[in-house]
Write a protein that holds these residues in place. Structure first.
Motif, PDB file in Angstrom:
ATOM      1  N   VAL A   1       0.815  -1.226   0.000  1.00 60.73           N
ATOM      2  CA  VAL A   1       0.000   0.000   0.000  1.00 60.73           C
ATOM      3  C   VAL A   1       0.842   1.267   0.000  1.00 60.73           C
ATOM      4  N   THR A   2       2.115   1.170   0.321  1.00 59.66           N
ATOM      5  CA  THR A   2       2.971   2.365   0.352  1.00 59.66           C
ATOM      6  C   THR A   2       3.880   2.457  -0.869  1.00 59.66           C
ATOM      7  N   ARG A   3       3.668   1.593  -1.835  1.00 53.10           N
ATOM      8  CA  ARG A   3       4.453   1.680  -3.067  1.00 53.10           C
ATOM      9  C   ARG A   3       4.078   2.937  -3.849  1.00 53.10           C
ATOM     10  N   ASP A   4       5.058   3.546  -4.501  1.00 56.23           N
ATOM     11  CA  ASP A   4       4.827   4.787  -5.236  1.00 56.23           C
ATOM     12  C   ASP A   4       3.936   4.597  -6.458  1.00 56.23           C
ATOM     13  N   ASP A   5       3.853   3.363  -6.964  1.00 49.69           N
ATOM     14  CA  ASP A   5       3.077   3.154  -8.186  1.00 49.69           C
ATOM     15  C   ASP A   5       1.635   2.714  -7.902  1.00 49.69           C
ATOM     16  N   VAL A   6       1.199   2.732  -6.641  1.00 44.77           N
ATOM     17  CA  VAL A   6      -0.169   2.343  -6.285  1.00 44.77           C
ATOM     18  C   VAL A   6      -1.040   3.592  -6.177  1.00 44.77           C
ATOM     19  N   ASP A   7      -2.101   3.633  -6.978  1.00 49.56           N
ATOM     20  CA  ASP A   7      -3.009   4.778  -6.992  1.00 49.56           C
ATOM     21  C   ASP A   7      -4.280   4.537  -6.196  1.00 49.56           C
ATOM     22  N   LEU A   8      -4.729   3.281  -6.161  1.00 50.18           N
ATOM     23  CA  LEU A   8      -5.994   2.918  -5.518  1.00 50.18           C
ATOM     24  C   LEU A   8      -5.794   1.652  -4.698  1.00 50.18           C
ATOM     25  N   VAL A   9      -6.400   1.632  -3.510  1.00 51.54           N
ATOM     26  CA  VAL A   9      -6.283   0.463  -2.637  1.00 51.54           C
ATOM     27  C   VAL A   9      -7.675  -0.054  -2.299  1.00 51.54           C
ATOM     28  N   VAL A  10      -7.873  -1.344  -2.469  1.00 48.37           N
ATOM     29  CA  VAL A  10      -9.123  -2.014  -2.105  1.00 48.37           C
ATOM     30  C   VAL A  10      -8.865  -2.842  -0.855  1.00 48.37           C
ATOM     31  N   GLU A  11      -9.575  -2.532   0.229  1.00 51.22           N
ATOM     32  CA  GLU A  11      -9.383  -3.264   1.499  1.00 51.22           C
ATOM     33  C   GLU A  11     -10.589  -4.153   1.751  1.00 51.22           C
ATOM     34  N   VAL A  12     -10.380  -5.470   1.680  1.00 47.09           N
ATOM     35  CA  VAL A  12     -11.458  -6.433   1.939  1.00 47.09           C
ATOM     36  C   VAL A  12     -10.971  -7.537   2.876  1.00 47.09           C
ATOM     37  N   ILE A  13     -10.091  -7.169   3.820  1.00 51.63           N
ATOM     38  CA  ILE A  13      -9.623  -8.161   4.786  1.00 51.63           C
ATOM     39  C   ILE A  13     -10.471  -8.154   6.055  1.00 51.63           C
ATOM     40  N   GLY A  14     -11.149  -7.035   6.339  1.00 48.72           N
ATOM     41  CA  GLY A  14     -12.029  -6.962   7.500  1.00 48.72           C
ATOM     42  C   GLY A  14     -11.284  -6.786   8.803  1.00 48.72           C
ATOM     43  N   GLY A  15     -12.043  -6.657   9.893  1.00 47.90           N
ATOM     44  CA  GLY A  15     -11.447  -6.493  11.211  1.00 47.90           C
ATOM     45  C   GLY A  15     -10.914  -5.091  11.440  1.00 47.90           C
ATOM     46  N   ILE A  16     -10.395  -4.881  12.633  1.00 47.61           N
ATOM     47  CA  ILE A  16      -9.899  -3.546  13.006  1.00 47.61           C
ATOM     48  C   ILE A  16      -8.437  -3.368  12.610  1.00 47.61           C
ATOM     49  N   GLU A  17      -7.602  -4.222  13.097  1.00 49.49           N
ATOM     50  CA  GLU A  17      -6.187  -4.203  12.705  1.00 49.49           C
ATOM     51  C   GLU A  17      -5.828  -5.544  12.071  1.00 49.49           C
ATOM     52  N   PRO A  18      -4.965  -5.530  11.052  1.00 51.86           N
ATOM     53  CA  PRO A  18      -4.157  -4.406  10.554  1.00 51.86           C
ATOM     54  C   PRO A  18      -4.869  -3.481   9.572  1.00 51.86           C
ATOM     55  N   ALA A  19      -6.176  -3.705   9.344  1.00 47.21           N
ATOM     56  CA  ALA A  19      -6.871  -2.936   8.308  1.00 47.21           C
ATOM     57  C   ALA A  19      -6.753  -1.430   8.522  1.00 47.21           C
ATOM     58  N   ARG A  20      -6.949  -0.972   9.782  1.00 50.43           N
ATOM     59  CA  ARG A  20      -6.896   0.469  10.043  1.00 50.43           C
ATOM     60  C   ARG A  20      -5.529   1.048   9.679  1.00 50.43           C
ATOM     61  N   GLY A  21      -4.469   0.398  10.128  1.00 49.14           N
ATOM     62  CA  GLY A  21      -3.126   0.890   9.833  1.00 49.14           C
ATOM     63  C   GLY A  21      -2.824   0.897   8.349  1.00 49.14           C
ATOM     64  N   LEU A  22      -3.312  -0.105   7.636  1.00 51.76           N
ATOM     65  CA  LEU A  22      -3.062  -0.182   6.196  1.00 51.76           C
ATOM     66  C   LEU A  22      -3.818   0.914   5.447  1.00 51.76           C
ATOM     67  N   ILE A  23      -5.068   1.151   5.827  1.00 51.88           N
ATOM     68  CA  ILE A  23      -5.850   2.207   5.165  1.00 51.88           C
ATOM     69  C   ILE A  23      -5.229   3.574   5.421  1.00 51.88           C
ATOM     70  N   LEU A  24      -4.837   3.826   6.668  1.00 49.72           N
ATOM     71  CA  LEU A  24      -4.216   5.124   6.990  1.00 49.72           C
ATOM     72  C   LEU A  24      -2.914   5.317   6.225  1.00 49.72           C
ATOM     73  N   ALA A  25      -2.123   4.245   6.111  1.00 48.99           N
ATOM     74  CA  ALA A  25      -0.860   4.342   5.375  1.00 48.99           C
ATOM     75  C   ALA A  25      -1.116   4.591   3.897  1.00 48.99           C
ATOM     76  N   ALA A  26      -2.132   3.928   3.340  1.00 49.27           N
ATOM     77  CA  ALA A  26      -2.447   4.116   1.929  1.00 49.27           C
ATOM     78  C   ALA A  26      -2.871   5.562   1.652  1.00 49.27           C
ATOM     79  N   LEU A  27      -3.732   6.104   2.496  1.00 51.16           N
ATOM     80  CA  LEU A  27      -4.182   7.484   2.323  1.00 51.16           C
ATOM     81  C   LEU A  27      -3.016   8.460   2.456  1.00 51.16           C
ATOM     82  N   GLU A  28      -2.190   8.239   3.458  1.00 50.92           N
ATOM     83  CA  GLU A  28      -1.032   9.117   3.672  1.00 50.92           C
ATOM     84  C   GLU A  28      -0.082   9.076   2.484  1.00 50.92           C
ATOM     85  N   ASN A  29      -0.050   7.915   1.815  1.00 52.20           N
ATOM     86  CA  ASN A  29       0.842   7.757   0.660  1.00 52.20           C
ATOM     87  C   ASN A  29       0.227   8.284  -0.632  1.00 52.20           C
ATOM     88  N   GLY A  30      -1.010   8.820  -0.549  1.00 52.51           N
ATOM     89  CA  GLY A  30      -1.616   9.442  -1.718  1.00 52.51           C
ATOM     90  C   GLY A  30      -2.552   8.570  -2.518  1.00 52.51           C
TER      91      GLY A  30
END
Length: 432
Positions: free
Chosen positions: A72-101
């Motif tokens: 999710v923090t790769r420079d070539d990723v524009d869109l992230v689809v999160e379908v793993i469910g649960g609170i963590e690590p999903a929350r951390g991954l979504i926040l990192a993806a948004l922060e990375n643009g």
């Protein structure tokens, strides 16, 4: 660069029943999706827990990774689809993806209902989209109408069947006369219920969805903890039979409504008249009934779960997010400007159906009626079933606060003439 040369890179987190269908649709419908989005949507990678796990859809080996954070923090990723469910690590991954643009599409009802505010704030800070149509009612488009189509209207009530497992169980109890345990076993055998069905039958799943619906409908932050929750494990075959005698059915309902400038949000089993549109929702289907001042009554119906239906909602969000990225715009973010109070359940106005096993002697009905009157609860109907030791009163109240009704039931349980309060269930629908 021609339109055909444009490409947006998509990272998918999770490759279970939903994730695998997202991957399949991205591949099989690539040309149509490119035409609708304005650019090709290319898979950048798929994060999984185990590389050697068996999957519904074959994924090229070079796209699989167990390092979701790196993906999710790769420079070539524009869109992230999160379908793993649960609170963590999903929350951390979504926040990192948004922060990375990257813009994010999620189906994670539990996380959105618990900590949606943090996710929305991160999306605002990064000027990226966070879409989540698939978090409620699978393929049914309900969140977008609430967020966009009805934004010029005042929604006053959202009433829905938002959990397919419980609807299947209650439907089987209604049509076959089966008890809860028997209907649950059949649901598990058919794959409608998990081996551990707690999240469904105890109402946790529906409560998370109710929180999301209430937040959107009433422009107020509502969390799962704000939602009164009761499951269906205590619903008996006798309850269902009694409802049938009243020309009603029992459904697990998510009910979100405005009352006196505040929000009420609750999930519980209730009897509804068989003439109500939600009464005809069968098997594992979902339906959401919306009432608003200008549009009136609207109903949204369809499959509320399953890999392909849920993936349909995910892809719809993904195309919209892609369009926004290409145009340099954003979709509607969180709207919580109203900041209304959430009413405690005791202040919610409901009706009750109460079954009372009583001693069959003179004056019993008058004594029971007096108990209702003492707590300010008016009786709508009362009937007696059986005689002698098998005598039972069935009382349906008029509308009163839940606190008044609960106090009445507790009073009844402490009366000498009452052997047992055999059934307590709320009544919704007509004559509310």
């Amino acid at each position: 660069m021609s339109e055909g040369d444009k490409a947006l890179r998509v990272a998918v987190l999770g490759c279970g029943s939903v994730g695998s269908q997202v991957v399949r649709l991205l591949t099989e419908q690539s040309a149509d999706l490119a035409a609708r989005a304005g650019a090709r949507l290319e898979l950048a990678g798929v994060a999984v827990r185990r590389l050697d796990a068996k999957r519904e859809v074959e994924v090229p080996e070079h796209l699989l990774t167990t390092d979701a954070m790196d993906l999710v923090t790769r420079d070539d990723v524009d869109l992230v689809v999160e379908v793993i469910g649960g609170i963590e690590p999903a929350r951390g991954l979504i926040l990192a993806a948004l922060e990375n643009g990257a813009s994010v599409v999620s189906a994670n009802k539990a996380l959105l209902a618990e900590d949606g505010a943090t996710l929305f704030e991160a999306a605002d800070k990064s000027a990226r989209d966070l879409y989540y149509e698939a978090a409620v009612a699978g393929a049914i488009p309900i969140l977008r109408p609430l967020r966009e189509s009805l934004t010029g209207d005042k929604v006053t009530r959202v009433l829905g069947i938002v959990n397919g497992t419980t609807n299947f169980i209650l439907d089987k109890m209604h049509t076959s006369g089966a008890g809860f345990a028997e209907a649950l076993e059949e649901a598990q055998e058919l794959g409608y219920a998990e081996a551990d069905p707690t999240a469904d039958v105890e109402g946790f799943d529906a409560a998370a969805k109710a929180a999301i619906l209430a937040s959107l409908a009433f422009h107020t932050r509502v969390t799962a903890g704000d939602v009164h929750r009761e499951g269906i494990a205590e619903v008996s075959a006798a309850d269902v039979a009694s409802a049938r005698e009243m020309r009603s059915v029992v459904k697990l309902l998510a009910i979100c409504e405005l009352r006196d400038g505040a929000v009420s949000a609750r999930v519980h089993p209730a009897m509804i008249p068989d003439t109500h549109p939600l009464a005809s929702v069968r098997e594992a289907y979902n339906a959401v009934f919306v009432e608003s001042e200008a549009a009136g009554q609207l109903m949204f119906y369809g499959p509320g779960a399953g890999g392909a239906p849920t993936a349909s909602a995910v892809l719809g969000d993904l195309v919209t997010a892609a369009r926004n990225l290409l145009s340099g715009s954003r979709g509607a973010g969180e709207s919580a400007y109203a900041a209304l109070d959430v009413l405690p359940m005791g202040e919610t106005v409901t009706r009750y159906h109460v079954g009372i096993d009583v001693q069959d002697r003179a004056g019993v009905l008058a004594t029971v009626a007096a108990a209702f009157a003492e707590h300010g609860v008016s009786i709508q109907t009362v009937r007696q079933e059986g005689r002698g030791d098998d005598a039972q009163l069935v009382v349906v109240s008029h509308r009163a606060t839940d606190a008044q009704l609960s106090a009445t039931v507790e009073h009844l349980r402490n009366m000498d003439i009452v052997r047992e309060v055999t059934s307590v269930m709320r009544v919704e629908g007509e004559n509310d």
